[in-house]
Enzyme design. Structure first.
Site, PDB file in Angstrom:
ATOM      1  N   GLU B  43       3.719   4.022   0.638  1.00 24.26           N
ATOM      2  CA  GLU B  43       3.059   3.134   0.124  1.00 24.26           C
ATOM      3  C   GLU B  43       3.497   2.422  -1.046  1.00 24.26           C
ATOM      4  O   GLU B  43       4.321   3.204  -2.094  1.00 24.26           O
ATOM      5  CB  GLU B  43       1.750   4.204  -0.217  1.00 24.26           C
ATOM      6  CG  GLU B  43       0.545   3.049  -0.865  1.00 24.26           C
ATOM      7  CD  GLU B  43      -0.560   3.962  -1.281  1.00 24.26           C
ATOM      8  OE1 GLU B  43      -0.652   5.089  -1.315  1.00 24.26           O
ATOM      9  OE2 GLU B  43      -1.699   3.271  -1.715  1.00 24.26           O
ATOM     10  N   LYS B 110      -5.245  -2.227   2.123  1.00 23.37           N
ATOM     11  CA  LYS B 110      -6.024  -0.913   1.914  1.00 23.37           C
ATOM     12  C   LYS B 110      -7.464  -1.188   1.808  1.00 23.37           C
ATOM     13  O   LYS B 110      -8.010  -1.941   0.766  1.00 23.37           O
ATOM     14  CB  LYS B 110      -5.440   0.057   0.762  1.00 23.37           C
ATOM     15  CG  LYS B 110      -5.824   1.121   0.775  1.00 23.37           C
ATOM     16  CD  LYS B 110      -5.126   1.757  -0.431  1.00 23.37           C
ATOM     17  CE  LYS B 110      -5.126   3.372  -0.573  1.00 23.37           C
ATOM     18  NZ  LYS B 110      -4.079   3.904  -1.638  1.00 23.37           N
ATOM     19  N   CYS B 146      -2.676   5.367   3.168  1.00 22.70           N
ATOM     20  CA  CYS B 146      -3.056   6.601   2.369  1.00 22.70           C
ATOM     21  C   CYS B 146      -4.566   6.909   2.607  1.00 22.70           C
ATOM     22  O   CYS B 146      -5.247   7.324   3.219  1.00 22.70           O
ATOM     23  CB  CYS B 146      -2.653   6.554   0.870  1.00 22.70           C
ATOM     24  SG  CYS B 146      -2.430   7.954   0.187  1.00 22.70           S
TER      25      CYS B 146
END
Lengths: 540, 540
Positions: B43, B110, B146
């Site tokens: 990430e 994200k 994540c």
């Protein structure tokens, strides 16, 4: 039609839910006795602001609900507007509520949660989605909370729902010029959506934040008509009256506008006083070097705590000028504080002699300067341990920025009043303070600044002149300007590069610095979260 | 159908956007040469993780876009999956992108932004709202980042959109047992929405965070089939193959599972090594007291940096036991590090004599103990200044919690390997380390712990036994249990009350403590944001 609204600008200590609950009842009862129809408290009255991770403790819900229950039980015949956190289905909201005669007549969840600069509200709260209007004494009101007033949506929707008076409760920390920004913003919102707006703010020091109060009312013509003082607890009742031209304030009252110097000085005094008093210290002890930073700090300490709670210590060594000794002592006498002289020579030279075998024939360097500073720190901390006084640190923002300070030396201490005050402002504040009565000897202001850790040392041997230094710091730290942009603005590239590098590589020192009052657009602390370890290169 | 996916578990230093861009190209070229079809990075590869307020700098956008341009220009015939921040219309997104032969074939923002514990992503980023699937080599892929994998939505929607392999890039810091939690979570998600999932994580120390790597692949039957080592940079190519039972890993490989002790020890070594190396220190110097904390710290330092970069200093005074002198010296010989003995008597007594007139006839108290500790701090910092070595602090989590440490004394230092390690774990780690080869003399482990600042002093004179202390600390700090809950669990109310009070009132010390490796569910630091000044009363 008219209504009497009390603005309750008092301290509500963070975390003291039980005490704050009791305080709300007492103040509400007083307001009612004095003829108010409504009393308005600041944001998160119950917990104080900001409660930080105390909001995560499981008993928060029960503690808050007990405090609210107590307020309701009092069944006071006055509308009480308070802020509190409410847990619902595992989510937490930052709310405002109106209690009247023991009943909840309105409640509202904050819609805009600040999560920038010093704020972390999204760490704790979910945002509300509903407009809240309610009628009281036949008048249609709206509730909003702090950040809501900085957007156009909440006021617009409240206005469209028919509200005529907006009760906006706040936890808005001070920074230079904040009062003017708030007045302008609320006036702008009201000029679009003409509701009279009652803005109530906290007034307290809370760790690195200072809340200045400065509560006010804007009438429905977008004019400031009623202001409470800054940096003072205050309680005032405004009478709002409906006229042909909208809601106006009948008993108009405006506090005189403070100069930036006065406002800033008051912020430093409030921050220090609340930190020392709330944490139960009998007083403070500080190193007095004969320089401007410690001289201004001593004046602030005396104004915050009284002369009998301040102790100054001069810790001379061979580089200490005679003038420094004279001025430190002179100021101590002027302020009427206890003053001690503790030379560091014996202890410093003993330390040097123990270290000599390891140092070998390495030349004298900054090590010996830091050792002097650290011995002074050790002395001050020993006095603190023995006498119970908190050590007041005296470094300014310029020094904190470029690391012109000794970690565990002059950076020792529990709190730093000047932490966010650039050196150029230290001078302005000393001059302003003297204009109110001499507190800083004139020669301390006019002599060239020196750390006095080496022969004939001057700050300007190591740093550019403070007006240049402070300008670069403000550009890089507060305004995020790049090296290229700063050079384009007319600064020397080498000088600017060096300053930026110093700011970057001294994050580790700042991380271990004591708390201090934040007063600028961006202070070091929770306001500026930089990694210690990073590879960002100065440039664009 | 099959595909060869390289997992690139390398260090990407925070803020070094230019360097990280170059590194991505080099690694991608290597992967391509070794026959991989796709290479996956962690990430925010470009900026490192977490970049904190560097994300607010105006040149971020241009710097990142130049780095991306450089990667595209390389036109490598391999799908490169990287993380980067993207600014769009004044908003910032935490994104993942796939570049193939210079073209962007997919990009994704994200959806779930962590803003709890150590995370502040809502300070910087807006959340994405779209699912991203793309086809590569005829295979339908999804991108997630994540936190997305800890919710059920993103994987479900990707699965419903037809994805068969989910590329999940991570910046997931280590804490005890984290590997098992990650494996269980990803397996759970895959068992609901059967996409093979490639999980790539950072491996680096970054200030208080340590990222352990431990990248892995879960096949579409929710089984862990491929793991990279923890606490090591690693590069492996997995061959995923479509079979009747879904996507499986042809070249299955599983690293041996580490014991908690080994995992934890590695975390401390990695955190320290990266802090010291990245910040350019030639080595570390630490005070060796003959006690367990400094002994374990010395062992960790040697494992992190090598014996030639570690220097131990024994600074005895009259309360130092003969055994302490012997064991400190014995361990230094055992580890092969430079060792010096610098008695503090002369400097300490000189300081005492200077302070005597102010102390008057006040009795000896904790002041004199702190003075000893601070003189040692002064010595260590002087060595650090003169020799360039960083001072390694050696306090453990139990001490940090209750303030059993001297601010500006034994708390002096740049970094603390044991900061988040409870004392009971200090013993376990020393024993584990010895099981790999003797590094901590046995007697140091078996003798009762003492600060040796007063005659016959033992830690247990001031504190409850460490197993009780650590249990209470874990309950109050990590699990937010109240005093009442702790008493209900069987602890003495007075003991528990005292510990909780100590934890509360020592926040000011922790605020000035050096950074250290976070390894528990909740470390002191950005993980636990308590006010210094507060009125929360222990109880429920």
């Amino acid at each position: 039609m008219s209504i009497r609204i009390a603005l309750a600008q008092y301290r509500f200590p963070v975390g003291d839910i039980e005490g704050n609950g009791t305080k709300i009842i007492e103040i509400a009862a007083k307001a009612q006795k004095q003829g108010a129809d409504m009393v308005v408290f600041p944001e998160l009255t119950i917990t104080g602001y900001p409660p930080e991770d105390l909001l995560l403790r499981p008993s928060l819900k029960a503690r808050v609900s007990d405090a609210l229950e107590q307020i309701k039980q009092a069944k006071l015949p006055i509308a009480i507007v308070i802020g509190y956190p409410e847990a619902q289905e595992g989510k937490l909201y930052n709310k405002s509520m109106v209690i009247y005669q023991g009943d909840i007549i309105a409640d509202y969840a904050k819609q805009h949660l600040p999560n920038y600069q010093v704020f972390d509200e999204k760490r704790y709260f979910q945002k509300g989605t509903q407009t809240c209007t309610f009628e009281f004494k036949g008048i249609p009101f709206a509730l909003t909370i702090c950040e809501d007033i900085w957007y156009e949506g909440p006021a617009r929707r409240a206005y469209e729902a028919g509200a005529q008076i907006n009760i906006n409760i706040n936890g808005s920390p001070y920074n230079i010029d904040r009062t003017a920004q708030r007045h302008a913003q609320v006036a702008k919102v009201v000029s679009q959506w003409p509701m009279a707006t009652v803005y109530v703010n906290h007034m307290t020091g809370q760790d690195e934040l200072v809340f200045d109060g400065g509560s006010f009312i804007v009438d429905s013509n977008a004019k400031i008509r009623f202001t409470l003082p800054s940096f003072k607890e205050a309680f005032e009742i405004a009478e709002l009256e409906q006229t042909e031209s909208g809601w106006c304030v009948k008993n108009e009252q405006l506090c005189p506008k403070l100069s930036i110097e006065e406002e800033l000085y008051n912020a430093l005094v409030t921050g220090l006083a609340d930190y020392v008093n709330r944490n139960g210290f009998p007083g403070v002890v500080l190193g007095m070097s004969g320089g401007i930073d410690s001289a201004l700090s001593a004046a602030i300490a005396v104004d915050a705590l009284g002369a009998d709670r301040v102790m100054g210590v001069m810790m001379p060594y061979q580089y200490t000028a005679k003038m420094s000794l004279e001025d430190a002592e002179g100021q101590a006498k002027l302020l009427g504080i206890r003053y001690e002289v503790l030379p560091i020579a014996e202890a410093f030279e003993a330390a040097q002699s123990t270290l000599a075998p390891v140092f070998g024939d390495r030349p004298v360097d900054v090590t010996e300067q830091n050792m002097q500073s650290r011995m002074r720190g050790l002395f001050l901390m020993s006095l603190s341990n023995k006498l119970g006084y908190m050590v007041l640190t005296t470094g300014n923002k310029s020094e904190m920025a470029v690391g012109y300070a000794t970690l565990y030396g002059d950076m020792c201490g529990g709190y730093n009043a000047l932490k966010d005050v650039p050196k150029t402002w230290v001078y302005k504040l000393a001059q302003w303070r003297n204009s109110q009565g001499l507190a800083v000897p004139e020669r301390v202001i006019t002599r060239p600044p020196s750390a006095e850790l080496a022969p004939d040392q001057l700050d300007e041997d190591s740093l550019p002149p403070y007006d240049i230094l402070d300008d670069i710091i403000e550009r890089y730290v507060e305004r995020d300007e790049s090296l290229d942009a700063i050079v384009e603005a007319g600064f020397d590239r080498d000088v600017a590069y060096r300053i930026i590098r110093l700011i970057d590589i001294n994050e580790y020192k700042r991380r271990q610095a004591p708390e201090g009052v934040r007063v600028t657009q961006r202070g070091f602390g929770r306001d500026r979260r930089y990694p210690i370890t990073h590879g960002w290169k100065p440039g664009r």
